[in-house]
Design a protein around this motif. Sequence first.
Motif, PDB file in Angstrom:
ATOM      1  N   LEU A  87       0.850  -1.198   0.000  1.00 45.06           N
ATOM      2  CA  LEU A  87       0.000   0.000   0.000  1.00 45.06           C
ATOM      3  C   LEU A  87       0.877   1.236   0.000  1.00 45.06           C
ATOM      4  N   GLU A  91      -2.804   6.186  -0.052  1.00 48.57           N
ATOM      5  CA  GLU A  91      -3.992   5.350   0.122  1.00 48.57           C
ATOM      6  C   GLU A  91      -4.389   5.256   1.601  1.00 48.57           C
ATOM      7  N   THR A 134      -7.918   6.826   3.117  1.00 48.66           N
ATOM      8  CA  THR A 134      -8.871   6.033   3.902  1.00 48.66           C
ATOM      9  C   THR A 134      -9.153   6.702   5.244  1.00 48.66           C
ATOM     10  N   GLU A 178      -9.800  -2.675  15.862  1.00 48.39           N
ATOM     11  CA  GLU A 178      -8.748  -3.251  15.024  1.00 48.39           C
ATOM     12  C   GLU A 178      -8.678  -2.598  13.648  1.00 48.39           C
ATOM     13  N   LEU A 179      -9.827  -2.293  13.088  1.00 48.46           N
ATOM     14  CA  LEU A 179      -9.829  -1.725  11.739  1.00 48.46           C
ATOM     15  C   LEU A 179      -9.803  -0.197  11.764  1.00 48.46           C
ATOM     16  N   GLY A 180     -10.128   0.373  12.901  1.00 50.09           N
ATOM     17  CA  GLY A 180     -10.132   1.828  13.000  1.00 50.09           C
ATOM     18  C   GLY A 180     -11.312   2.462  12.303  1.00 50.09           C
ATOM     19  N   PHE A 193     -18.035   1.719  -4.252  1.00 48.27           N
ATOM     20  CA  PHE A 193     -17.291   0.457  -4.253  1.00 48.27           C
ATOM     21  C   PHE A 193     -16.411   0.358  -3.003  1.00 48.27           C
ATOM     22  N   ARG A 194     -15.669   1.416  -2.741  1.00 43.36           N
ATOM     23  CA  ARG A 194     -14.761   1.396  -1.582  1.00 43.36           C
ATOM     24  C   ARG A 194     -15.515   1.262  -0.273  1.00 43.36           C
ATOM     25  N   ARG A 245     -16.796  -2.241   0.143  1.00 42.28           N
ATOM     26  CA  ARG A 245     -15.750  -3.215   0.469  1.00 42.28           C
ATOM     27  C   ARG A 245     -15.481  -3.212   1.958  1.00 42.28           C
ATOM     28  N   LEU A 290     -16.000  -6.361   4.506  1.00 44.59           N
ATOM     29  CA  LEU A 290     -14.950  -6.820   5.413  1.00 44.59           C
ATOM     30  C   LEU A 290     -15.487  -6.943   6.839  1.00 44.59           C
ATOM     31  N   ILE A 312      -1.092  -1.563   9.993  1.00 46.50           N
ATOM     32  CA  ILE A 312      -0.482  -0.308   9.552  1.00 46.50           C
ATOM     33  C   ILE A 312      -0.490   0.671  10.729  1.00 46.50           C
ATOM     34  N   LEU A 354       4.455  -0.557   8.149  1.00 46.35           N
ATOM     35  CA  LEU A 354       3.789  -1.862   8.043  1.00 46.35           C
ATOM     36  C   LEU A 354       4.438  -2.751   9.100  1.00 46.35           C
ATOM     37  N   GLN A 371      -4.023   0.121  12.715  1.00 50.54           N
ATOM     38  CA  GLN A 371      -5.201  -0.527  12.136  1.00 50.54           C
ATOM     39  C   GLN A 371      -4.746  -1.758  11.375  1.00 50.54           C
ATOM     40  N   ARG A 372      -5.559  -2.771  11.377  1.00 48.68           N
ATOM     41  CA  ARG A 372      -5.224  -3.950  10.580  1.00 48.68           C
ATOM     42  C   ARG A 372      -5.108  -3.561   9.114  1.00 48.68           C
ATOM     43  N   ASP A 396      -5.972  -5.066   6.626  1.00 51.54           N
ATOM     44  CA  ASP A 396      -7.116  -5.511   5.807  1.00 51.54           C
ATOM     45  C   ASP A 396      -8.018  -4.371   5.351  1.00 51.54           C
ATOM     46  N   ILE A 397      -8.205  -3.358   6.209  1.00 54.09           N
ATOM     47  CA  ILE A 397      -9.149  -2.301   5.842  1.00 54.09           C
ATOM     48  C   ILE A 397      -8.649  -1.530   4.618  1.00 54.09           C
ATOM     49  N   PHE A 398      -7.334  -1.325   4.547  1.00 53.35           N
ATOM     50  CA  PHE A 398      -6.788  -0.584   3.400  1.00 53.35           C
ATOM     51  C   PHE A 398      -6.770  -1.464   2.155  1.00 53.35           C
ATOM     52  N   GLU A 399      -6.460  -2.727   2.360  1.00 56.16           N
ATOM     53  CA  GLU A 399      -6.481  -3.679   1.232  1.00 56.16           C
ATOM     54  C   GLU A 399      -7.893  -3.747   0.645  1.00 56.16           C
ATOM     55  N   ALA A 400      -8.893  -3.797   1.539  1.00 56.37           N
ATOM     56  CA  ALA A 400     -10.279  -3.907   1.077  1.00 56.37           C
ATOM     57  C   ALA A 400     -10.656  -2.689   0.239  1.00 56.37           C
ATOM     58  N   MET A 401     -10.196  -1.534   0.673  1.00 55.29           N
ATOM     59  CA  MET A 401     -10.590  -0.301   0.000  1.00 55.29           C
ATOM     60  C   MET A 401      -9.852  -0.053  -1.297  1.00 55.29           C
ATOM     61  N   HIS A 402      -8.590  -0.455  -1.337  1.00 54.99           N
ATOM     62  CA  HIS A 402      -7.759  -0.019  -2.464  1.00 54.99           C
ATOM     63  C   HIS A 402      -7.291  -1.137  -3.380  1.00 54.99           C
ATOM     64  N   ARG A 403      -7.563  -2.399  -3.051  1.00 52.90           N
ATOM     65  CA  ARG A 403      -7.133  -3.501  -3.919  1.00 52.90           C
ATOM     66  C   ARG A 403      -8.325  -4.395  -4.228  1.00 52.90           C
ATOM     67  N   ILE A 404      -8.405  -4.822  -5.472  1.00 58.54           N
ATOM     68  CA  ILE A 404      -9.503  -5.737  -5.823  1.00 58.54           C
ATOM     69  C   ILE A 404      -8.990  -7.161  -5.724  1.00 58.54           C
TER      70      ILE A 404
END
Lengths: 452, 89
Positions: free
Chosen positions: A2, A6, A10, A66-68, A248-249, A252, A256, B4, B47, B78-79, B81-89
């Motif tokens: 990442l 990005e 977020t 955890e996800l913030g 979309f974002r 997602r 999750l 992250i 990371l 934050q894990r 996963d949240i950024f991966e979910a938002m920015h990667r397909i």
Amino acid sequence: MLNINEIIETNEMIDRQHLDIRTVTMGISLRDCSGYDAAETARRIYDKVTRSAAGLVRVCEDIERELGIPIVNKRVAVSPIAAVAESSDAEDYTIFAEALDRAARELGVNFIGGFSALVHKGFTRGDERLIASIPRALAETERVCASVNVASTRAGINMDAVRLMGETIKQSAELTAASGGFACAKLVVFANAVEDNPFMAGAFHGSGEPECVINVGVSGPGAVKTALTAARGQPFDAVAETIKKTAFRVTRMGQLVAREASARLGVPFGIVDLSLAPTPAAGDSVAEILEEMGLSSVGAHGTTAALALLNDAVKKGGVMASSHVGGLSGAFIPVSEDAGMIRAAQSGTLTLEKLEAMTCVCSVGLDMIAVPGDTPAETISAIIADEAAIGVVNNKTTAVRIIPAPGRHVGDTVDFGGLLGTAPVMPVSGGESGDFIARGGRIPAPLHSLRN
Amino acid sequence: MRAIVTVIGRDRVGIIAEVSGALARANVNILDITQTVTREYFTMMMLVDTSGFAGAFSELADSLDECGERLGMSIRIQREDIFEAMHRI
């Protein structure tokens, strides 16, 4: 890997644009709680709800940390109580609403939905008793939400139920006159109600649903609005693309959270509801998205077209982001819960008639609208009938959540506090609908060919 | 678990030392670091791998909050996963 932009993007969506998970709602079947003895049935309801949802709030709080990402509401929806309570000896179903209310307090969930009946074709005894109990049940409980489905595309409109709901809404308002008719904010009248809606006040656990299920409602009008500011002056093709990408974002993220909550609670994942749900907070408004498209105020001519584009683009963007999409999915336009809508209703730009037109193209209906306290029950029934007709003919869900605020007149406001916001009292048509509503019976289901 | 860590605030001496010290004490391994300074504002992204940390995620988040307070900066974990979910397909 990442990149830093990005990550910042977020977190800005979360921090500044109010992006959040609006609700994680656990649906629980109460079909096995039926019994003859009302007190025993109420006890079974309480036990099953508290047992099934015991971990809901804690798990959601862990995921938030955890996800913030904030999970604003944790809620429960149950099987329509009319069906669960029908075999009991109770005449007044308030006892079951009280059991639900106690369970919600014990669990720490802010609303519990499912004090409901589905009467689009007619009433059973349980349905009649439930509807008769609604005013008292809502006045005497804090967290229970009620809904009644009075119409469907396949069955037509049950006009007896429409008449009854006008009266029920008036009684509910009068029993809670001190709080501006607050009970009505917890009561939704539906056409084509959906079985997996996670949003209140209309959530219930439908008859085709599993034993227990997790449904998630996302939000994020602020994120869509911010994205659109970057597309200012561009043609609508660019507007639609921008909304799709943001939706979309956002979805997602919802997917999750839904997957995590489902795995940790050991409960199957149902759906993600792709909705833009506003709150009264500044910058969390659906009206402001429409205004960003070039309207001076929501309610101006062009609003219906803008909303149609928004609603469609949200669905198109969100659908690929989730494995299962359902619920109401679209843009919500609750007047009292949206700062831009409140502004427009106060200035007179946004009228009931325009809102009705908007409900033809968005996900729900006339939502959180305050009207004068002396509005006759027949007029409220007629408003419900109009809205049901839009839903039935267009094969979509429509709903009415209307508050005839006792003692209030056009120009006053009613403050419900929190997410429910502040409702300006809006004028209704001066014409009379009494003879129309008095007819009763059913409006037949519409034809599905020769469409135009 | 990969997470992250983001650190944002006014630039000063010892930010990386303080944050990486806190992570080291928690037995959290740093896998990658990116940072920029724009108009005196320091932005860092790390990371990290939290699998060596024995406690609950919330304890780690709390200790980084305290570290942020000491530095007068915003630090969050934050894990990934949240950024991966938002920015990667």
